[in-house]
Design an enzyme around this catalytic site. Structure first.
Site, PDB file in Angstrom:
ATOM      1  N   GLU A 188      21.224   6.478  80.488  1.00  0.00           N
ATOM      2  CA  GLU A 188      21.476   6.816  81.898  1.00  0.00           C
ATOM      3  C   GLU A 188      20.182   7.133  82.653  1.00  0.00           C
ATOM      4  O   GLU A 188      20.131   8.016  83.511  1.00  0.00           O
ATOM      5  CB  GLU A 188      22.473   7.978  81.987  1.00  0.00           C
ATOM      6  CG  GLU A 188      23.836   7.614  81.407  1.00  0.00           C
ATOM      7  CD  GLU A 188      24.842   8.758  81.418  1.00  0.00           C
ATOM      8  OE1 GLU A 188      24.535   9.828  81.980  1.00  0.00           O
ATOM      9  OE2 GLU A 188      25.946   8.580  80.852  1.00  0.00           O
ATOM     10  N   GLU A 296      29.191   3.897  77.145  1.00  0.00           N
ATOM     11  CA  GLU A 296      29.949   5.119  77.423  1.00  0.00           C
ATOM     12  C   GLU A 296      30.909   4.853  78.571  1.00  0.00           C
ATOM     13  O   GLU A 296      30.556   4.183  79.542  1.00  0.00           O
ATOM     14  CB  GLU A 296      29.049   6.286  77.848  1.00  0.00           C
ATOM     15  CG  GLU A 296      28.442   7.103  76.749  1.00  0.00           C
ATOM     16  CD  GLU A 296      27.694   8.314  77.297  1.00  0.00           C
ATOM     17  OE1 GLU A 296      28.233   8.990  78.213  1.00  0.00           O
ATOM     18  OE2 GLU A 296      26.586   8.570  76.816  1.00  0.00           O
TER      19      GLU A 296
END
EC number: 3.2.1.78
Length: 373
Positions: A188, A296
């Protein structure tokens, strides 16, 4: 004769392309690591491995119960892929780190012996300041520029990696073979919430961090059981933005995406964007000989009782994608609301069973010799 030659050439080039796709960035990768990578490529052509973070470590209302997972309680099988985070192996007293090493080692080893796959994330506590892994204004320092080869804390970072390498190499199967791991550091990175995020380092600094990390583990520390996974969040709309911090094909084995924002977070759904973005990841992987994954995702508390079939399966199956796995985030042991997989009695349990029974999804019980030829 001409037709036969055309068919032969087509088959030859297709096989060459597939063989290229199976090539890891580590030419010394262990046989089991190479076999896992090859087999995930093959399975991704028609099916997807289901994963869940910390599935066997703890779940909704429980912790440290061997053989248990919320997914298994609902379906009869553990997830095919289990996420393990190594945050607890850095930034703590030595005695605490040693206990954590043994605990996580058992989780990884047990998954391997059962025939499952482990993916490693790293919520790495800031190595040059306070603030933990999240960015905290007036506390956190932009550590990336300090720990890359030109930085003043580079030797400290090398020591951290050296310690981690010992743990990676300590993971052994019944015959003494190294247990393969999908290693997904610095995830991320296109958001601003982690100290390695977009606002806190330049693209070149991030690439330098990635290259050094992979190169040092592989070439200097002789760690050869890792599959390196690159996974931004969902802050992109085209391949140029997706690859803004991509270090190059020689440094990445698997490309992915974390996406909560388009699939129901805060009640907001934009499935068209979710489908578009995962296709960007998928197409880039196919064009560059990499694995692809939804690294994810999830809906906290699963407030939509048909989320798994009406949302997740739709995103994964709208286009004919080659995705190795999809991983849901964790089920916290203490929080009443922080969970992403259903537990027995949850309203989403029937829908999750439909997801489990779909021919497209693979759970641990479905895997057959994924570490063999």
């Amino acid at each position: 004769m001409i037709k036969t030659s055309i068919i032969f050439l087509a088959t030859f080039f297709a096989s060459c392309s597939f063989a290229w796709a199976q090539k890891l960035i580590d030419s010394k990768a262990t046989p089991e690591t190479a076999a896992l990578y090859q087999n995930m490529h093959k399975l991704a052509q028609k099916q997807i491995l289901f994963g869940h973070q910390d599935a066997t470590d703890y779940g909704h209302g429980w912790r440290d119960e061997e053989g248990r997972s919320d997914v298994k309680l609902v379906t009869g099988s553990h997830p095919a892929v289990i996420g393990v985070d190594i945050a607890s192996l850095t930034g703590r007293p030595a005695a605490v780190i040693e206990r954590n090493k043994q605990r996580l080692k058992k989780l990884v080893t047990d998954t391997y012996i059962r025939g499952g796959v482990t993916t490693i994330s790293w919520h790495f506590s800031n190595p040059v300041s306070g603030g933990g892994f999240n960015w905290k204004d007036s506390v956190s320092l932009p550590a990336v520029k300090y720990i890359i080869p030109t930085g003043q804390n580079h030797q400290d970072y090398k020591a951290i990696l050296k310690d981690l390498s010992g743990w990676f190499k300590s993971l052994k199967g019944p015959k003494g073979e190294a247990i393969p791991l999908i290693f997904r550091p610095y995830h991320e990175f296109d958001g601003d919430w982690f100290w390695w995020g977009r606002a806190h380092c330049t693209p070149d600094e991030f690439k330098s961090l990635w290259k050094f990390t992979a190169g040092y583990l592989r070439d200097s520390l002789d760690v050869h059981n890792l599959i390196y996974a690159f996974s931004p969040d969902n802050k992109f709309n085209d391949v140029e933005k997706y690859t803004e911090r991509y270090p190059g094909n020689e440094w990445v084995d698997l490309v992915g995406m974390d996406n909560y924002g388009d699939v129901g977070r805060d009640g907001k759904y934009n499935l068209e964007q979710a489908i578009k973005k995962i296709k960007i990841v998928n197409d880039f992987a196919l064009q560059n000989g990499k694995l692809a994954a939804m690294t994810e995702t999830g809906l906290e508390s699963v407030v939509n009782p048909v989320w798994y079939t009406d949302v997740l399966l739709k995103v994964l199956q709208t286009n004919q994608l080659n995705l190795a796995y999809v991983l849901l985030w964790r089920n916290d042991s203490k929080s009443a609301t922080h969970y992403y997989a259903p537990y027995p009695g949850h309203p989403a349990e029937p829908d999750f069973k439909k997801f489990y029974n779909d021919d497209y999804t693979l759970f641990e019980n479905d895997l057959k010799n994924i570490y063999g030829k």
